[in-house]
Design a protein around this motif. Structure first.
Motif, PDB file in Angstrom:
ATOM      1  N   ALA A  82     -11.524  13.297   1.928  1.00 14.21           N
ATOM      2  CA  ALA A  82     -11.281  11.860   2.464  1.00 14.21           C
ATOM      3  C   ALA A  82     -12.786  11.687   2.552  1.00 14.21           C
ATOM      4  O   ALA A  82     -13.710  12.182   3.361  1.00 14.21           O
ATOM      5  N   TRP A  83     -13.136  10.101   2.370  1.00 19.73           N
ATOM      6  CA  TRP A  83     -14.444   9.656   2.751  1.00 19.73           C
ATOM      7  C   TRP A  83     -14.296   8.975   3.906  1.00 19.73           C
ATOM      8  O   TRP A  83     -15.038   8.790   4.898  1.00 19.73           O
ATOM      9  N   PHE A  84     -12.973   8.541   4.414  1.00 28.12           N
ATOM     10  CA  PHE A  84     -12.607   7.868   5.259  1.00 28.12           C
ATOM     11  C   PHE A  84     -11.068   7.973   5.695  1.00 28.12           C
ATOM     12  O   PHE A  84     -10.244   7.717   4.843  1.00 28.12           O
ATOM     13  N   LEU A  85     -10.795   8.304   6.971  1.00 28.26           N
ATOM     14  CA  LEU A  85      -9.733   8.346   7.448  1.00 28.26           C
ATOM     15  C   LEU A  85      -9.318   6.927   8.089  1.00 28.26           C
ATOM     16  O   LEU A  85      -9.762   6.938   9.234  1.00 28.26           O
ATOM     17  N   LEU A  86      -8.019   6.419   7.865  1.00 29.79           N
ATOM     18  CA  LEU A  86      -7.687   5.336   8.297  1.00 29.79           C
ATOM     19  C   LEU A  86      -6.228   5.393   8.775  1.00 29.79           C
ATOM     20  O   LEU A  86      -5.129   5.564   8.119  1.00 29.79           O
ATOM     21  N   ARG A  87      -6.069   4.680  10.234  1.00 29.06           N
ATOM     22  CA  ARG A  87      -4.739   4.729  10.612  1.00 29.06           C
ATOM     23  C   ARG A  87      -4.287   3.254  10.531  1.00 29.06           C
ATOM     24  O   ARG A  87      -4.929   2.274  11.115  1.00 29.06           O
ATOM     25  N   LEU A  88      -2.979   2.994  10.098  1.00 32.00           N
ATOM     26  CA  LEU A  88      -2.548   1.633  10.017  1.00 32.00           C
ATOM     27  C   LEU A  88      -1.728   1.277  11.403  1.00 32.00           C
ATOM     28  O   LEU A  88      -1.936   0.030  11.767  1.00 32.00           O
ATOM     29  N   SER A  89      -1.492   2.205  12.072  1.00 36.09           N
ATOM     30  CA  SER A  89      -0.741   1.979  13.349  1.00 36.09           C
ATOM     31  C   SER A  89      -0.583   3.227  13.959  1.00 36.09           C
ATOM     32  O   SER A  89      -0.492   4.271  13.668  1.00 36.09           O
ATOM     33  N   ALA A  90      -0.268   3.010  15.392  1.00 32.52           N
ATOM     34  CA  ALA A  90      -0.103   4.346  16.057  1.00 32.52           C
ATOM     35  C   ALA A  90       1.672   4.638  16.100  1.00 32.52           C
ATOM     36  O   ALA A  90       1.876   5.692  16.257  1.00 32.52           O
ATOM     37  N   LEU A  91       2.129   4.016  15.426  1.00 27.34           N
ATOM     38  CA  LEU A  91       3.806   3.558  15.173  1.00 27.34           C
ATOM     39  C   LEU A  91       3.827   4.517  14.038  1.00 27.34           C
ATOM     40  O   LEU A  91       3.020   4.760  13.030  1.00 27.34           O
ATOM     41  N   THR A  92       4.834   5.432  13.915  1.00 28.40           N
ATOM     42  CA  THR A  92       5.055   6.128  12.614  1.00 28.40           C
ATOM     43  C   THR A  92       5.832   5.034  11.693  1.00 28.40           C
ATOM     44  O   THR A  92       6.867   4.239  12.115  1.00 28.40           O
ATOM     45  N   PRO A 104       7.682   3.971   8.006  1.00 30.41           N
ATOM     46  CA  PRO A 104       8.030   4.488   6.407  1.00 30.41           C
ATOM     47  C   PRO A 104       7.041   4.443   5.383  1.00 30.41           C
ATOM     48  O   PRO A 104       6.406   3.440   5.633  1.00 30.41           O
ATOM     49  N   HIS A 105       6.750   5.350   4.568  1.00 27.17           N
ATOM     50  CA  HIS A 105       5.762   5.027   3.831  1.00 27.17           C
ATOM     51  C   HIS A 105       6.099   3.688   2.742  1.00 27.17           C
ATOM     52  O   HIS A 105       4.789   3.429   2.440  1.00 27.17           O
ATOM     53  N   GLU A 106       7.096   3.359   2.581  1.00 33.27           N
ATOM     54  CA  GLU A 106       6.977   2.064   1.727  1.00 33.27           C
ATOM     55  C   GLU A 106       6.643   0.911   2.255  1.00 33.27           C
ATOM     56  O   GLU A 106       5.961   0.119   1.869  1.00 33.27           O
ATOM     57  N   LEU A 107       7.104   0.850   3.712  1.00 31.42           N
ATOM     58  CA  LEU A 107       6.454  -0.146   4.574  1.00 31.42           C
ATOM     59  C   LEU A 107       4.868   0.073   4.683  1.00 31.42           C
ATOM     60  O   LEU A 107       3.740  -0.922   4.581  1.00 31.42           O
ATOM     61  N   ALA A 108       4.247   1.248   4.669  1.00 31.76           N
ATOM     62  CA  ALA A 108       2.912   1.369   4.966  1.00 31.76           C
ATOM     63  C   ALA A 108       1.917   0.857   3.746  1.00 31.76           C
ATOM     64  O   ALA A 108       0.937   0.382   3.682  1.00 31.76           O
ATOM     65  N   ARG A 109       2.738   1.041   2.625  1.00 30.88           N
ATOM     66  CA  ARG A 109       2.239   0.580   1.329  1.00 30.88           C
ATOM     67  C   ARG A 109       2.147  -1.031   1.251  1.00 30.88           C
ATOM     68  O   ARG A 109       1.046  -1.571   0.953  1.00 30.88           O
ATOM     69  N   VAL A 110       3.017  -1.755   1.784  1.00 32.53           N
ATOM     70  CA  VAL A 110       3.057  -3.209   1.821  1.00 32.53           C
ATOM     71  C   VAL A 110       1.990  -3.609   2.683  1.00 32.53           C
ATOM     72  O   VAL A 110       1.173  -4.391   2.451  1.00 32.53           O
ATOM     73  N   LEU A 111       2.141  -2.833   3.852  1.00 36.37           N
ATOM     74  CA  LEU A 111       1.160  -3.330   5.023  1.00 36.37           C
ATOM     75  C   LEU A 111      -0.367  -3.067   4.521  1.00 36.37           C
ATOM     76  O   LEU A 111      -1.207  -3.901   4.674  1.00 36.37           O
ATOM     77  N   LEU A 112      -0.706  -2.097   3.639  1.00 37.65           N
ATOM     78  CA  LEU A 112      -1.975  -1.702   3.063  1.00 37.65           C
ATOM     79  C   LEU A 112      -2.367  -2.876   2.190  1.00 37.65           C
ATOM     80  O   LEU A 112      -3.536  -3.476   2.111  1.00 37.65           O
ATOM     81  N   MET A 113      -1.369  -3.367   1.257  1.00 40.51           N
ATOM     82  CA  MET A 113      -1.481  -4.305   0.311  1.00 40.51           C
ATOM     83  C   MET A 113      -1.951  -5.607   0.981  1.00 40.51           C
ATOM     84  O   MET A 113      -3.121  -6.279   0.822  1.00 40.51           O
ATOM     85  N   GLU A 114      -1.234  -5.912   2.067  1.00 41.43           N
ATOM     86  CA  GLU A 114      -1.512  -7.147   2.942  1.00 41.43           C
ATOM     87  C   GLU A 114      -2.787  -7.102   3.429  1.00 41.43           C
ATOM     88  O   GLU A 114      -3.539  -8.001   3.507  1.00 41.43           O
TER      89      GLU A 114
END
Length: 145
Positions: free
Chosen positions: A107-117, A119-129
């Motif tokens: 990785a060039w950068f490690l990004l955390r979307l949330s401290a919560l766990t 689902p990977h499908e939701l993470a994908r939508v959240l990243l796109m948004e």
């Protein structure tokens, strides 16, 4: 880049909306690598991800150990990545069982979307948004509040 495909219709629809919106600002390519079913699935999936990744790309890995960014912070990260001018930025979302250390090490950068766990499908939508929001910030489009 993602491990597995979006299986749930409403996640597919949400991603399609943000993919279309993002295409206004930058070229986007979604690469899905096949998820593995074996006991060593995380290592197998890592091999598939790293094999599909061009060596010149700057890899941004979504990981629970990553750095928290605000939406303006993500926009600044995109600015920084674009300013480097070589290769592309590739975001990686692992499968339901996570990512192997070999992917984090690349990785060039490690990004955390949330401290919560998430689902990977939701993470994908959240990243796109969030990518869409970041592009709106960068291009002075009134979406971010």
């Amino acid at each position: 880049m993602c491990v597995g495909r979006l299986k749930t219709p409403y996640w597919r629809e949400a991603c399609a909306v943000y993919e279309k919106r993002l295409s206004r600002f930058r070229r986007l390519q979604v690469t899905e690598v096949k998820d593995a079913a074996s006991d060593d699935r995380v290592q197998v999936e890592a091999g598939r991800l790293l094999e599909a990744l061009p060596s010149s790309d700057r890899l941004i890995v979504l990981d629970e150990r990553g750095k928290d960014l605000t939406s303006p912070g993500l926009a600044a990260l995109l600015d920084k990545g674009d300013a480097l001018g070589q290769g592309h930025m590739s975001f990686v979302i692992g499968g339901p069982f996570g990512l192997d250390q070999s992917v984090r090490d690349r990785a060039w950068f490690l990004l955390r979307l949330s401290a919560l766990t998430l689902p990977h499908e939701l993470a994908r939508v959240l990243l796109m948004e969030q990518l869409y929001r970041a592009e709106c910030l960068r291009n002075h489009v009134p979406y971010h509040h």
